[in-house]
Design a protein around this motif. Structure first.
Motif, PDB file in Angstrom:
ATOM      1  N   LEU A 223      42.282  27.124  41.642  1.00 56.70           N
ATOM      2  CA  LEU A 223      43.301  27.969  41.163  1.00 56.70           C
ATOM      3  C   LEU A 223      42.743  29.206  41.662  1.00 56.70           C
ATOM      4  N   TYR A 224      41.770  29.687  42.476  1.00 55.80           N
ATOM      5  CA  TYR A 224      41.298  31.093  43.040  1.00 55.80           C
ATOM      6  C   TYR A 224      42.446  31.069  44.154  1.00 55.80           C
ATOM      7  N   GLU A 225      42.459  29.998  45.067  1.00 54.45           N
ATOM      8  CA  GLU A 225      43.052  30.053  46.174  1.00 54.45           C
ATOM      9  C   GLU A 225      44.648  30.242  45.901  1.00 54.45           C
ATOM     10  N   GLN A 226      44.953  29.515  44.787  1.00 55.33           N
ATOM     11  CA  GLN A 226      46.458  29.567  44.157  1.00 55.33           C
ATOM     12  C   GLN A 226      46.737  31.085  43.791  1.00 55.33           C
ATOM     13  N   ILE A 227      45.973  31.770  43.211  1.00 49.83           N
ATOM     14  CA  ILE A 227      45.979  33.138  42.818  1.00 49.83           C
ATOM     15  C   ILE A 227      45.887  33.914  44.151  1.00 49.83           C
ATOM     16  N   MET A 228      45.084  33.864  44.875  1.00 52.41           N
ATOM     17  CA  MET A 228      45.315  34.602  46.184  1.00 52.41           C
ATOM     18  C   MET A 228      46.711  34.518  46.941  1.00 52.41           C
ATOM     19  N   GLU A 229      47.019  33.336  46.712  1.00 48.15           N
ATOM     20  CA  GLU A 229      48.641  32.863  47.310  1.00 48.15           C
ATOM     21  C   GLU A 229      49.739  33.481  46.638  1.00 48.15           C
ATOM     22  N   LYS A 230      49.713  33.456  45.410  1.00 48.96           N
ATOM     23  CA  LYS A 230      51.003  33.616  44.505  1.00 48.96           C
ATOM     24  C   LYS A 230      51.042  34.703  43.772  1.00 48.96           C
ATOM     25  N   ALA A 231      49.849  35.477  43.276  1.00 47.99           N
ATOM     26  CA  ALA A 231      49.836  36.364  42.405  1.00 47.99           C
ATOM     27  C   ALA A 231      50.641  37.714  43.164  1.00 47.99           C
ATOM     28  N   LYS A 232      51.218  38.489  42.264  1.00 48.59           N
ATOM     29  CA  LYS A 232      51.979  39.667  43.101  1.00 48.59           C
ATOM     30  C   LYS A 232      50.904  40.544  43.634  1.00 48.59           C
ATOM     31  N   ALA A 233      49.465  40.667  42.876  1.00 52.23           N
ATOM     32  CA  ALA A 233      48.452  41.481  43.467  1.00 52.23           C
ATOM     33  C   ALA A 233      47.330  41.056  42.571  1.00 52.23           C
ATOM     34  N   TRP A 234      46.218  41.332  43.201  1.00 52.26           N
ATOM     35  CA  TRP A 234      44.954  40.926  42.581  1.00 52.26           C
ATOM     36  C   TRP A 234      43.708  42.138  43.136  1.00 52.26           C
ATOM     37  N   GLY A 235      42.534  42.289  42.446  1.00 58.96           N
ATOM     38  CA  GLY A 235      41.961  43.090  42.608  1.00 58.96           C
ATOM     39  C   GLY A 235      40.332  42.725  42.136  1.00 58.96           C
ATOM     40  N   VAL A 236      39.461  43.186  42.895  1.00 58.49           N
ATOM     41  CA  VAL A 236      38.133  42.800  42.417  1.00 58.49           C
ATOM     42  C   VAL A 236      37.326  44.294  42.361  1.00 58.49           C
ATOM     43  N   GLY A 237      36.439  44.337  41.439  1.00 57.17           N
ATOM     44  CA  GLY A 237      35.446  45.432  41.354  1.00 57.17           C
ATOM     45  C   GLY A 237      34.057  44.877  40.792  1.00 57.17           C
ATOM     46  N   GLU A 238      33.334  45.748  41.131  1.00 55.28           N
ATOM     47  CA  GLU A 238      32.074  45.225  40.367  1.00 55.28           C
ATOM     48  C   GLU A 238      30.903  46.551  40.327  1.00 55.28           C
ATOM     49  N   ALA A 239      30.041  46.331  39.550  1.00 54.48           N
ATOM     50  CA  ALA A 239      28.687  47.311  39.345  1.00 54.48           C
ATOM     51  C   ALA A 239      27.725  46.839  39.768  1.00 54.48           C
ATOM     52  N   SER A 240      26.737  47.197  40.429  1.00 53.29           N
ATOM     53  CA  SER A 240      25.604  46.613  40.997  1.00 53.29           C
ATOM     54  C   SER A 240      24.415  46.544  40.117  1.00 53.29           C
ATOM     55  N   PRO A 241      23.487  45.614  40.189  1.00 51.37           N
ATOM     56  CA  PRO A 241      22.244  45.969  39.309  1.00 51.37           C
ATOM     57  C   PRO A 241      21.718  47.420  39.090  1.00 51.37           C
ATOM     58  N   LEU A 242      21.451  48.051  40.145  1.00 48.74           N
ATOM     59  CA  LEU A 242      21.057  49.229  40.132  1.00 48.74           C
ATOM     60  C   LEU A 242      22.119  50.267  38.955  1.00 48.74           C
ATOM     61  N   GLU A 243      23.112  50.083  39.212  1.00 48.43           N
ATOM     62  CA  GLU A 243      23.939  50.931  38.347  1.00 48.43           C
ATOM     63  C   GLU A 243      24.034  50.133  36.784  1.00 48.43           C
ATOM     64  N   ILE A 244      23.981  48.814  36.665  1.00 51.04           N
ATOM     65  CA  ILE A 244      23.629  48.484  35.302  1.00 51.04           C
ATOM     66  C   ILE A 244      22.269  48.800  34.662  1.00 51.04           C
ATOM     67  N   ASP A 245      21.277  49.124  35.437  1.00 52.69           N
ATOM     68  CA  ASP A 245      20.026  49.463  35.002  1.00 52.69           C
ATOM     69  C   ASP A 245      20.088  51.139  34.697  1.00 52.69           C
ATOM     70  N   GLN A 246      20.919  51.643  35.570  1.00 54.33           N
ATOM     71  CA  GLN A 246      21.276  53.321  35.056  1.00 54.33           C
ATOM     72  C   GLN A 246      22.202  53.628  34.022  1.00 54.33           C
ATOM     73  N   ILE A 247      23.123  52.551  33.642  1.00 56.04           N
ATOM     74  CA  ILE A 247      24.140  53.141  32.873  1.00 56.04           C
ATOM     75  C   ILE A 247      24.389  52.086  31.342  1.00 56.04           C
ATOM     76  N   ASN A 248      23.737  51.010  31.752  1.00 60.67           N
ATOM     77  CA  ASN A 248      23.836  49.714  30.668  1.00 60.67           C
ATOM     78  C   ASN A 248      24.791  48.856  30.840  1.00 60.67           C
ATOM     79  N   ILE A 249      24.610  47.747  30.562  1.00 62.78           N
ATOM     80  CA  ILE A 249      25.599  46.686  31.138  1.00 62.78           C
ATOM     81  C   ILE A 249      26.962  46.867  30.363  1.00 62.78           C
TER      82      ILE A 249
END
Length: 197
Positions: free
Chosen positions: A51-77
């Motif tokens: 389904l991930y591959e289907q989403i990459m192919e068929k969605a109008k747009a997608w995006g990914v974001g993350e917060a690092s372990p260091l950021e989690i430790d600094q600002i909370n989960i």
């Protein structure tokens, strides 16, 4: 009249003791539907990958974001999760070429955004765009954990994906924490304290 773009947003990795918290954001294309979207936790790993591959192919747009372990430790989960979600929507915006008109957020709160946003409890089971976002987030994070497993096979990340299991606790006790462990999480802190003492 211009089309209204609604993006679904969800995260993966709030509960683990290691790695980033990852968020996905997806605007589905009504003219290119994807069959079988549902909460990523209710899918097998193979089905999620498909389904991930289907989403990459068929969605109008997608995006990914993350917060690092260091950021989690600094600002909370919680704050790190909101940050990852905002970053996912910003990433989607660069691909869509404009901010979406509205964001549907899985859960009970929304990150600060310059667009309308609605929090939907159990949204990953109710809104296909959120289901798609949950799949993007989960597959992205699982791939990161497999990569981390190659660097640190002693922790067994390929089996438990960083979640607090007995095997993970035992490895923490034996080897201490790796550079990707969240030191603000009490099981990691306690494991490190027991090694120091």
């Amino acid at each position: 009249m211009s089309l209204i773009w609604v993006c679904g947003v969800d995260e993966a990795g709030r509960g683990p003791l290691v790695g980033a918290v990852v968020a996905g954001a997806v605007v589905l294309d009504p003219n290119n539907p994807i069959d079988g979207l549902k909460d990523s936790k209710k899918l097998t790993a193979a089905r999620r990958e498909y389904l991930y591959e289907q989403i990459m192919e068929k969605a109008k747009a997608w995006g990914v974001g993350e917060a690092s372990p260091l950021e989690i430790d600094q600002i909370n989960i919680l704050q790190a999760t909101m940050l990852a979600m905002r970053r996912a929507i910003e990433d989607l915006t660069t691909r869509l070429g404009t901010w979406p008109d509205k964001a549907l957020i899985d859960g009970n709160r929304c990150p600060e955004l310059p667009i309308a946003a609605e929090a939907i409890v159990k949204g990953d089971a109710k809104e296909p765009a959120i289901s798609a976002a949950s799949i993007v987030a989960k597959v992205t994070r699982d791939r990161q954990m497999m990569s981390l497993h190659e660097r640190h096979p002693e922790y067994g990340f390929a089996q438990h994906m960083g979640y607090p299991t007995e095997a993970h606790f035992a490895a923490l006790k034996q080897y201490g924490a790796c550079d990707q462990h969240r030191r603000s999480f009490s099981p990691v802190r306690k494991a490190l304290e027991s090694i120091e003492n």
